[in-house]
Design an enzyme around this catalytic site. Structure first.
Site, PDB file in Angstrom:
ATOM      1  N   CYS A 312       0.826  -1.208   0.000  1.00  0.00           N
ATOM      2  CA  CYS A 312       0.000   0.000   0.000  1.00  0.00           C
ATOM      3  C   CYS A 312       0.863   1.262   0.000  1.00  0.00           C
ATOM      4  CB  CYS A 312      -0.987  -0.052   1.160  1.00  0.00           C
ATOM      5  SG  CYS A 312      -2.461   0.956   0.894  1.00  0.00           S
ATOM      6  N   HIS A 396      -3.949  -5.251   0.166  1.00  0.00           N
ATOM      7  CA  HIS A 396      -3.576  -5.869   1.439  1.00  0.00           C
ATOM      8  C   HIS A 396      -3.621  -7.388   1.361  1.00  0.00           C
ATOM      9  CE1 HIS A 396      -3.329  -2.337   4.101  1.00  0.00           C
ATOM     10  NE2 HIS A 396      -4.121  -1.797   3.184  1.00  0.00           N
ATOM     11  N   GLU A 398      -2.715  -9.474   3.564  1.00  0.00           N
ATOM     12  CA  GLU A 398      -3.005 -10.092   4.865  1.00  0.00           C
ATOM     13  C   GLU A 398      -4.489 -10.160   5.155  1.00  0.00           C
ATOM     14  OE1 GLU A 398      -3.913  -5.999   5.739  1.00  0.00           O
ATOM     15  OE2 GLU A 398      -2.373  -6.941   4.528  1.00  0.00           O
TER      16      GLU A 398
END
Length: 437
Positions: A312, A396, A398
């Site tokens: 990001c 993202h 995760e």
């Protein structure tokens, strides 16, 4: 409150006469008396009246009802298309300086719990929703959403037309807004406040980063662990720059066997290199990457020396450090349902995204590869530069919207560090031979 009572009596014959033209011949039945009470006068309504306003810089004024904290707050209004996960959104440091408008109309039904937090506090400026749930129904619920926000001094409003505001943001782009429960402030005063504030060029990273280095050891909890691959052999030391890092990024790295040292955003590159890490992670974070030249300089001084992974904000900083440019998007990407194509495999991933800026791939130097693109608008969603041992993602990996379409990125980062370590080992005998000769 005035109350009037009306009493009347009906005989059994009166009742039967209503339904039959030939009532039975019988003695008069026992009289029953009914009392009807009709109330008039004022009483407090069982629902809340509008007590808040959202004033946008385009001059539009939206009446709403408040929950959470009260007061007056200014921020950039962005919309998030996630169907769930509002607690992760509330605690994502990348939302610093922004009002998050949820397009999903019903929010708060699962309450909040302390396992789903992505940081130790809420960083967003406020929450804008259509309907606030009047009850919670989740076995992990520890607190109601309104109480949670009030304790953290975060403003929220509901009973506002979020669909109309979203259409306005899509048409005109992200807008600065002011949330207020202060009746002493006029609409014109709030409008002027919205026009006097700007999020572009503001360093928001320094307000969300940690202050001192620390070790991170928590892995993904066993009941939530989904990866079947087991990490064997050596452990890799990763220095993670905290530009507003989410806890789950650290958990996934730890689950892949990494020893992690988290450092502040202003941590010098020279100090990082002294630690001799196997790799460096540049994390997510809020705001304009052009507003943090110190972070860009840090990235410049690290890339090419050890493997790096940017997520990001980290992805955007890597783009600038390589000589590329970033630009502000019209309304950004915010949500847990963005399709991304991996150009290396052809696979499509459902991703979680939260950013208002993007890297312009046309400005990147030769050798830098665009590895992923956002299928909604074709924007750059990932980079790789093999010669510099570099990889990055705009979204993202995760998060779990796909649910785990992008988790492989951590495995690729491990492989990048493993290759670098093997090259170092192979070069040591050659250096020893060279010196002995």
């Amino acid at each position: 409150m005035a109350t009037k009572a009306l009493s009347f009596a009906l005989s059994f014959n009166d009742l039967t006469n209503c339904f039959s033209s030939n009532p039975p011949q019988a003695a008069a039945a026992k009289v029953s008396v009914f009392t009807v009470r009709c109330s008039s006068g004022s009483r407090e309504r069982p629902w809340k009246n509008s007590d808040a306003r959202l004033v946008l810089e385009d001059g539009s004024i939206w009446s709403a009802k408040s929950f959470g904290a009260s007061g007056t707050q200014v921020g950039e209004v962005v919309f998030n298309t996630s169907l769930t996960g509002y607690q992760e959104i509330l605690t994502d440091p990348s939302y610093a300086g922004q009002f998050v408008l949820m397009t999903n109309p019903h929010i708060g039904n699962t309450g909040v719990n302390f396992d789903d937090e992505e940081s130790m506090q809420c960083f967003l400026a406020g929450l804008v929703i259509r309907s606030l749930s009047i009850s919670t129904s989740n076995w992990r619920c520890a607190k109601a959403l309104g109480d949670y926000l009030a304790e953290r001094n975060i403003m929220g409003i509901y009973d506002v037309d979020t669909r109309a505001i979203t259409r306005r943001l899509r048409q005109d782009g992200s807008l600065i807004g002011v949330l207020s429960t202060d009746n002493s402030k006029t609409d014109e005063q709030l409008l002027q406040l919205s026009k006097s504030w700007n999020i572009v060029g503001v360093d928001l990273i320094s307000g969300v980063s940690c202050k001192t280095p620390h070790e991170w050891v928590d892995k993904t909890k066993q009941e939530w662990e989904f990866s079947s691959s087991k990490v064997h052999g050596e452990t890799f030391h990763v220095v993670a720059y905290d530009f507003g890092i989410k806890h789950n990024i650290l958990r996934r790295l730890a689950s892949y066997g990494c020893k992690i040292t988290v450092v502040p955003a202003t941590w010098p590159a020279s100090e990082t290199l002294k630690m001799k890490p196997d790799g460096v992670l540049f994390s997510n974070g809020p705001g304009d990457p052009s507003a943090v030249p110190y972070a860009v300089e840090t990235v410049k001084n690290i890339i090419g020396k050890i493997p790096v992974f940017g997520i990001c904000m980290g992805h955007q900083l890597l783009g600038q450090a390589l000589g590329g440019k970033t630009f502000k998007m019209k309304f950004g990407h915010h949500g847990g349902n963005h399709p991304v194509r991996n150009l290396q495999t052809g696979h499509v991933e459902i991703s979680a995204q939260n950013h208002n800026y993007a890297v312009d791939p046309a400005t990147l130097p030769e050798g830098v590869q665009v590895t992923h693109i956002n299928l909604n608008d074709g924007s750059c969603a990932g980079l790789a530069f093999p010669a510099q041992q570099l990889m990055s993602l705009q979204y993202h990996p995760e998060a779990s919207p796909g649910p785990h379409d992008s988790d492989y990125a951590f495995r690729e980062f491990i492989e990048l560090m493993k290759q670098a370590k093997n090259r170092t080992k192979e070069s040591l005998p050659q250096l020893s031979a060279l010196h002995s000769g």
